[in-house]
Scaffold this active site. Structure first.
Site: not given
Length: 257
Positions: A149, A162
């Site tokens: 990501s 995350y």
């Protein structure tokens, strides 16, 4: 004249989280390019729908329920994939979860940290390890791909857990690229930007969020699962035979602007 280097006929691709979003976009393109495909997901209904969608390509398709955060489940699903399709030439460790509780870092519960680590980092480890073992033992090389990501390379306030998992995934991929090159196995990472998926639906539907973020995307649209089809085919194909250890940013230019 030889065939296209992007022809995946005779190859088998595994896509975790392949029943929706980015994963389904990749799986669909892989099947359309000629690969037989296995998809793993935790939602039986979504698995069935995705399998029906992919079967229209005429390729062999296997859809298995698997929680990638469970080591035994991954080992069992990988074994079943091999029984059904015979081999795995390209493995896309794409399954993931998002940081659901947007609390400050100082107030983040340990359970929340571990919940995200379990799927995003442990799950990628279990999946890629199973695929690497198979590819090394079988010989002939292969391709390992992990979905990371932009959060791995940009600040992600209130979402540090995350971001940590995605940064870890990139580091793991780089290590695999070096260690497994002698076996002809390539390893690369994908770094999506803002993509329309179930995971991002809430944020994208928020008018205030859209007004703040969409103007910062030079392409002036959200990404879709289909935007990852081309890179998936490239990384599964012989066209990427000398391409390893890379991180592909696919964000419509968001990180540049």
């Amino acid at each position: 004249m030889g065939g296209s280097p992007f022809d995946l006929s005779g190859k088998v691709a595994l896509v975790t989280g392949g029943n929706g979003g980015i994963g389904l976009g990749m799986a669909r393109a892989l099947a359309e390019a000629g690969a037989d495909v296995a998809i793993w997901g935790t939602n039986a209904a979504k698995n069935a729908a995705a399998r029906a969608d992919l079967a229209r390509t005429g390729r062999r398709v296997v859809a298995l329920e698997c929680d990638v955060g469970e080591e035994a489940a991954v080992e069992a699903a990988f074994a079943e994939t091999l029984r059904a399709l015979g081999r795995v030439d390209a493995c896309f460790a794409n399954a993931g979860t998002y940081g659901g509780r947007r609390t400050s870092f100082a107030e983040m519960p340990a359970a929340e940290w571990r919940r995200v680590m379990r799927v995003n980092l442990d799950g990628a480890f279990f999946t890629l390890r199973a695929a690497a073992r198979h590819m090394v033992a079988r010989g002939g090389g292969g391709s390992l791909v992990a979905t990371a990501s932009l959060a791995a390379i940009e600040g992600a306030p209130r979402n540090e857990h995350y971001a940590a998992t995605k940064g870890g995934v990139i580091a793991m991929i780089r290590g695999l690229a070096v260690e497994l090159a002698r076996h002809g196995i390539r390893a690369n990472a994908l770094l999506p930007g803002w993509i329309e998926t179930e995971m991002t639906a809430g944020a994208i539907a928020d008018p205030r969020f859209a007004a703040a973020v969409l103007p910062r995307i030079p392409m002036r649209r959200w990404g879709t699962g289909a935007d990852f089809g081309g890179i998936a085919v490239y990384l599964a194909s012989d066209a990427s035979a000398y391409h390893t250890g890379d991180s592909f940013v696919i964000d419509g230019g968001y990180s540049l602007f």
